[in-house]
Every structure is written in structure tokens, then in C-alpha cells.
Design a protein around this motif. Structure first.
Motif, PDB file in Angstrom:
ATOM      1  N   SER A 180       0.821  -1.209   0.000  1.00  9.07           N
ATOM      2  CA  SER A 180       0.000   0.000   0.000  1.00  9.07           C
ATOM      3  C   SER A 180       0.852   1.255   0.000  1.00  9.07           C
ATOM      4  CB  SER A 180      -0.956  -0.006   1.200  1.00  9.07           C
ATOM      5  OG  SER A 180      -0.251   0.038   2.423  1.00  9.07           O
ATOM      6  N   ASN A 181       2.080   1.155   0.527  1.00  8.16           N
ATOM      7  CA  ASN A 181       3.016   2.272   0.486  1.00  8.16           C
ATOM      8  C   ASN A 181       3.917   2.215  -0.742  1.00  8.16           C
ATOM      9  OD1 ASN A 181       6.110   3.132   1.737  1.00  8.16           O
ATOM     10  ND2 ASN A 181       4.455   4.625   1.853  1.00  8.16           N
ATOM     11  N   LEU A 182       4.395   1.018  -1.062  1.00  8.92           N
ATOM     12  CA  LEU A 182       5.307   0.855  -2.196  1.00  8.92           C
ATOM     13  C   LEU A 182       4.648   1.289  -3.499  1.00  8.92           C
ATOM     14  CD1 LEU A 182       8.010  -0.173  -3.356  1.00  8.92           C
ATOM     15  CD2 LEU A 182       7.004  -2.473  -3.426  1.00  8.92           C
ATOM     16  N   CYS A 183       3.371   0.971  -3.641  1.00  6.21           N
ATOM     17  CA  CYS A 183       2.651   1.334  -4.861  1.00  6.21           C
ATOM     18  C   CYS A 183       2.628   2.854  -5.053  1.00  6.21           C
ATOM     19  CB  CYS A 183       1.234   0.790  -4.787  1.00  6.21           C
ATOM     20  SG  CYS A 183       0.296   1.007  -6.301  1.00  6.21           S
ATOM     21  N   TRP A 247      -1.175   4.821   8.525  1.00  2.47           N
ATOM     22  CA  TRP A 247      -0.791   6.089   7.880  1.00  2.47           C
ATOM     23  C   TRP A 247      -0.587   5.890   6.381  1.00  2.47           C
ATOM     24  CZ3 TRP A 247       3.751   7.433   5.394  1.00  2.47           C
ATOM     25  CH2 TRP A 247       4.959   6.849   5.778  1.00  2.47           C
ATOM     26  N   PHE A 248      -0.260   4.676   5.970  1.00  5.37           N
ATOM     27  CA  PHE A 248      -0.253   4.391   4.535  1.00  5.37           C
ATOM     28  C   PHE A 248      -1.678   4.537   3.968  1.00  5.37           C
ATOM     29  CE2 PHE A 248       3.410   1.094   5.179  1.00  5.37           C
ATOM     30  CZ  PHE A 248       4.294   2.124   5.449  1.00  5.37           C
ATOM     31  N   ILE A 249      -2.650   3.976   4.690  1.00  4.31           N
ATOM     32  CA  ILE A 249      -4.039   4.054   4.237  1.00  4.31           C
ATOM     33  C   ILE A 249      -4.538   5.505   4.270  1.00  4.31           C
ATOM     34  CG2 ILE A 249      -6.407   3.332   4.722  1.00  4.31           C
ATOM     35  CD1 ILE A 249      -4.697   1.119   3.499  1.00  4.31           C
ATOM     36  N   MET A 250      -4.113   6.258   5.266  1.00  7.35           N
ATOM     37  CA  MET A 250      -4.486   7.676   5.305  1.00  7.35           C
ATOM     38  C   MET A 250      -3.984   8.407   4.066  1.00  7.35           C
ATOM     39  SD  MET A 250      -3.787   8.852   9.240  1.00  7.35           S
ATOM     40  CE  MET A 250      -3.980   7.646  10.551  1.00  7.35           C
ATOM     41  N   ASP A 251      -2.754   8.126   3.667  1.00  5.00           N
ATOM     42  CA  ASP A 251      -2.210   8.763   2.459  1.00  5.00           C
ATOM     43  C   ASP A 251      -3.028   8.375   1.223  1.00  5.00           C
ATOM     44  OD1 ASP A 251      -0.232  10.145   3.775  1.00  5.00           O
ATOM     45  OD2 ASP A 251       1.402   8.805   3.197  1.00  5.00           O
ATOM     46  N   GLU A 259     -13.143  10.533   2.341  1.00  3.22           N
ATOM     47  CA  GLU A 259     -13.271  10.917   3.744  1.00  3.22           C
ATOM     48  C   GLU A 259     -13.667   9.737   4.626  1.00  3.22           C
ATOM     49  OE1 GLU A 259     -12.584  13.716   5.380  1.00  3.22           O
ATOM     50  OE2 GLU A 259     -11.738  14.523   3.522  1.00  3.22           O
ATOM     51  N   GLU A 260     -14.500   8.855   4.104  1.00  2.00           N
ATOM     52  CA  GLU A 260     -14.937   7.700   4.887  1.00  2.00           C
ATOM     53  C   GLU A 260     -13.757   6.785   5.209  1.00  2.00           C
ATOM     54  OE1 GLU A 260     -18.087   3.928   4.620  1.00  2.00           O
ATOM     55  OE2 GLU A 260     -18.108   5.505   3.091  1.00  2.00           O
ATOM     56  N   LEU A 261     -12.934   6.510   4.218  1.00  2.00           N
ATOM     57  CA  LEU A 261     -11.755   5.673   4.442  1.00  2.00           C
ATOM     58  C   LEU A 261     -10.789   6.349   5.402  1.00  2.00           C
ATOM     59  CD1 LEU A 261     -10.093   3.139   3.745  1.00  2.00           C
ATOM     60  CD2 LEU A 261      -9.164   4.395   1.775  1.00  2.00           C
ATOM     61  N   LEU A 262     -10.635   7.643   5.271  1.00  2.00           N
ATOM     62  CA  LEU A 262      -9.734   8.394   6.140  1.00  2.00           C
ATOM     63  C   LEU A 262     -10.176   8.302   7.599  1.00  2.00           C
ATOM     64  CD1 LEU A 262      -7.324  10.298   6.392  1.00  2.00           C
ATOM     65  CD2 LEU A 262      -8.837  12.189   5.792  1.00  2.00           C
ATOM     66  N   LEU A 315      -0.198   9.486  14.097  1.00  2.00           N
ATOM     67  CA  LEU A 315      -0.944  10.455  14.900  1.00  2.00           C
ATOM     68  C   LEU A 315      -0.851  11.855  14.306  1.00  2.00           C
ATOM     69  CD1 LEU A 315       0.061   9.105  18.412  1.00  2.00           C
ATOM     70  CD2 LEU A 315      -2.267   9.159  17.486  1.00  2.00           C
ATOM     71  N   ALA A 316       0.337  12.216  13.818  1.00  3.13           N
ATOM     72  CA  ALA A 316       0.496  13.536  13.195  1.00  3.13           C
ATOM     73  C   ALA A 316      -0.385  13.645  11.955  1.00  3.13           C
ATOM     74  CB  ALA A 316       1.963  13.774  12.841  1.00  3.13           C
ATOM     75  N   LYS A 317      -0.372  12.622  11.124  1.00  8.58           N
ATOM     76  CA  LYS A 317      -1.210  12.648   9.923  1.00  8.58           C
ATOM     77  C   LYS A 317      -2.697  12.600  10.280  1.00  8.58           C
ATOM     78  CE  LYS A 317       2.049  10.671   6.572  1.00  8.58           C
ATOM     79  NZ  LYS A 317       1.915  11.618   5.448  1.00  8.58           N
ATOM     80  N   GLY A 318      -3.044  11.788  11.262  1.00  9.55           N
ATOM     81  CA  GLY A 318      -4.428  11.729  11.692  1.00  9.55           C
ATOM     82  C   GLY A 318      -4.925  13.089  12.155  1.00  9.55           C
ATOM     83  N   TYR A 319      -4.069  13.802  12.873  1.00  5.06           N
ATOM     84  CA  TYR A 319      -4.453  15.141  13.316  1.00  5.06           C
ATOM     85  C   TYR A 319      -4.540  16.103  12.131  1.00  5.06           C
ATOM     86  CZ  TYR A 319      -4.522  19.647  15.579  1.00  5.06           C
ATOM     87  OH  TYR A 319      -4.884  20.917  15.943  1.00  5.06           O
ATOM     88  N   GLN A 320      -3.562  16.042  11.242  1.00  5.39           N
ATOM     89  CA  GLN A 320      -3.578  16.946  10.086  1.00  5.39           C
ATOM     90  C   GLN A 320      -4.839  16.756   9.248  1.00  5.39           C
ATOM     91  OE1 GLN A 320      -0.918  16.005   6.911  1.00  5.39           O
ATOM     92  NE2 GLN A 320      -1.603  17.728   5.669  1.00  5.39           N
TER      93      GLN A 320
END
Length: 394
Positions: A180-183, A247-251, A259-262, A315-320
Motif C-alpha cells: 500500500s506504500n510501495l505502490c 498512515w499508509f491508508i491515510m495517504d 473521507e470515509e476511508l480516512l 498520529l500527526a497525519k491523523g491530526y492533520q
């Protein structure tokens, strides 16, 4: 959160990256004689073993190419990346293009290519270096490796798989998580349809097959039909793995404006953290048994550097992305623990292994599993994430 606090955290992570961590690896890691990098470094940077672990070679080559591309085009950083890339080109893989697990200092094979993660990080390294320099040999190699990884998905270890077939066949969380990140890393080099198909598959597996919808916990292993196996492997939880995956999934969710996935990724991330936090001594457990049984891994209660650093990114990305106040509360809690326990202001870099009480168990800075990757990547990610938070607040 006010901009002054965000700016303070951003500056702290930036300064630690550029003035503490990167200089450590610049000074002690490159092998100027045979190429590649030493990763077995004691607290002071002294080399205590010269074996070279291929996945760590790829990770470091990628890291220095990233720094050159996104922080500052310093020629010394590109040169450090190059010596890793050249070493991987010469010695990293067998005649079938599969990457060994480890090599001697000179590049002779030590351990067979049983571990597909050597291939994953070689692909990352070739892709980033090729994109930065215009080296088409490297970008072509990255695409080729990625294609081979996809072909091996069903049985990543191939002939090196030691599990007896058709007794307890399980699938593992690690590969879809890494893909999920490598792609996304290789997206500029890949066919757009392949990218979307791979992302769809990763979301399905990470957020479906391995996720328990009732507890929001992610299992390390599932049966082939996505069921629960009441065994050591089937009961295994690795909170750090699951949090890093989020955080890979958040990206991915941000890329797709989903938004639902996030929101779901943030919810899952927080569930792992709350379940995996050691309420007695602080820190996040390495492994847990979902039924509360004794885990198979004797190191289950250790506190590891990468688990906590990946959690800080998530956590940083989740907050952002969501401004969820629980992300910020947990960020400050995990930040305090991590910087107090792992950071080494005296000799540079970070300790990797603590006992349950948070005392340094091994004072090495690098080894077979710890290299130039999780610490600098996390410092970079948190720095840049809070910079973006500040920009968005203005």
C-alpha cells in the motif's frame, strides 16, 4: 492547536533529523571500500559486524535519495544513495532477480532470497534514485521488481516456505501493508490502471481481510478464507505494524479524497494504540495475543523504536487530516515517552530496544533489523506534516 506549538514540534523534528540523525549515518555507515552500508553500529557508531542486510541497503539508499529530492540537493547525500544503488545492482539479487536477505561485506551471498521485503525495499530504492537522477536503468529495475513482487504475492517465500502445506495455511498482513506504500512510492513509474488495481486490493486486504470489524484490531495472520485461526500465529497482534499501515491508508484516502476511508483509518489506528499501550510502564507492546495468552515471541513486552516512531507519524497525519483531538492527545503522550526513552542526545541517533520498564536493553544504533530508515523517515514525516498543519491554519 495553535501555530506556535505546531511550529515548535516541527522545528524539533527537523533539527533532530538534520543535526543528529543524518550526520550519524553519513559519518559511520558508508563503506567506501566495497560499497553499500554498514548497519551494525554500536552506540558511538563503531562497526561491530560487517554483514550487509539487503533490505537495509535498499532502505538507506531510498532515504538519502529522498533527502536529496525533498530537503536539499546536497551532492554528498546523492553520493551516499548511489553507493547503495551500485552495490545492490552488482550483488543484491540472484540470477532470477530475487534479492538475497544478506551479503558479506564484499557482496557475496550469505542468506538466500527467502524474504520478499528485500525486493520491496530494493524497488523503493531503485525507483526513488532513478526518478531523482534520471537513471533509467534504475527506474526500469524498479518496475521489473514490482512486477515480480506482484507475481509472488500468493506465496512470497516460494521454495523457501517451511510451512507444511494444507494443514494450517495462513496469509500474512505484512505484504499488503507494504504494498500500500510501495505502490504510491512507485506510482510515477507504473501504469495508472495497475496502480489503482493494486491500491484497491491493498485497501480490501488491509481494511477488510485482516481487520476485525467488532474490535477494530488488525490481525497479523488470517486463514485463506479470512477467518480466525486459534493458534499462536492466528492470535498474534503487532500494534506497530497495524498503526504504520494506517498512515499508509491515510495517504491513500487523502489521494483519493475518500473521507470515509480516512476516518476509518484514524479509528483503527487509535484502536490499536489504546489496546497496545502499556498502562503500567508506558509505551507500546511489541506483540500481543488477542486472547490474552502468553505470546510465542519472548520479546513481546519490549518497547521498540520503530513502533513508537511510526505511531508518531500516524498520529500527526491523523491530526492533520481530521483534526481529531484524540490524535493530538495521543501524539503528545507518545512523543513524551519516545523522546525521553529512545533519543540519544549524547552520541547521536536513537536507541532501538528497551525492556518493558523503558530501560535501554541494547544500546546499539544499528544491526540486522535497525538501519537508516524508521528514525529519519519519522522525523521527516512529522516535520513536514506539522508544517502543512501550520500552513492550513493560516
Amino acid at each position: 492547536m495553535n501555530n506556535e506549538i505546531l511550529r515548535g514540534y516541527s522545528q524539533l523534528y527537523k533539527e533532530s533529523l538534520l543535526n543528529n540523525v543524518v550526520p550519524f549515518w553519513e559519518k559511520y555507515s558508508p563503506d567506501q571500500t566495497y560499497g553499500g552500508y554498514y548497519t551494525c553500529l554500536d552506540r558511538t557508531g563503531k562497526v561491530y559486524d560487517t554483514d550487509k542486510f539487503v533490505w537495509l541497503q535498499g532502505r538507506q539508499a531510498w532515504m538519502f535519495a529522498l533527502l536529496y529530492q525533498n530537503v536539499e540537493p546536497r551532492e554528498e547525500w546523492l553520493e551516499i544513495s548511489r553507493i547503495g544503488i551500485d552495490f545492490l545492482k552488482k550483488y543484491g539479487s540472484d540470477q532470477n532477480g530475487h534479492f538475497y536477505f544478506s551479503l558479506t561485506r564484499e557482496g557475496r551471498p550469505l542468506v538466500q532470497p527467502y524474504n520478499i521485503f528485500s525486493d520491496c525495499f530494493a524497488a523503493m530504492a531503485f525507483g526513488k534514485y532513478g526518478l531523482v537522477t534520471g537513471d533509467t536503468e534504475s527506474t526500469d529495475r524498479a518496475v521489473q521488481i514490482f512486477s515480480q513482487i506482484l507475481k509472488r504475492r500468493a506465496n512470497p517465500k516460494g521454495k523457501y516456505n517451511k510451512v507444511f502445506p494444507k494443514t494450517r495455511d495462513l496469509k500474512n498482513f505484512a505484504l499488503p501493508m507494504i504494498l500500500s506504500n510501495l505502490c504510491l512510492e512507485l506510482e510515477p513509474l507504473l501504469d495508472s490502471k495497475l496502480v489503482e488495481e493494486t491500491i484497491d486490493n491493498c485497501i480490501h486486504e488491509v481494511m477488510g481481510d485482516f481487520l476485525d470489524d467488532k474490535t477494530f484490531l488488525i490481525y497479523e495472520n488470517r486463514t485463506l478464507d479470512n477467518g480466525f485461526s486459534d493458534s499462536f500465529e492466528g492470535r498474534l497482534l503487532n500494534p506497530g505494524h497495524a498503526i504504520e499501515a494506517m498512515w499508509f491508508i491515510m495517504d491513500i484516502a487523502k489521494r483519493r479524497d475518500d473521507e470515509e476511508l480516512l476516518e476509518r483509518a484514524v479509528k483503527v489506528m487509535l484502536a490499536q494504540l489504546e489496546y497496545g499501550w502499556d498502562s503500567e510502564y508506558g509505551g507500546i507492546f511489541y506483540f500481543l495475543d488477542v486472547n490474552g495468552n502468553p505470546p510465542q515471541q519472548l520479546e513481546w513486552d519490549q518497547k521498540l523504536w520503530w513502533v513508537h516512531l511510526e505511531t508518531l507519524i500516524a498520529l500527526a497525519k491523523g491530526y492533520q487530516f481530521t483534526r481529531n483531538p484524540r490524535c493530538w492527545e495521543w501524539f503528545e503522550k507518545v512523543h513524551s515517552y519516545t523522546w525521553e526513552k529512545f533519543y540519544d542526545p549524547t552520541e547521536g541517533e536513537w536507541f532501538g530496544y528497551l525492556n518493558r520498564r523503558g530501560e535501554v536493553l541494547l544500546d546499539l544504533k544499528g544491526g540486522k533489523w535497525k538501519g537508516c530508515f524508521h528514525v529519519p523517515r519519522a522525523l521527516y514525516q512529522v516535520w513536514k506534516t506539522f508544517d502543512l498543519c501550520e500552513d492550513e491554519s493560516n
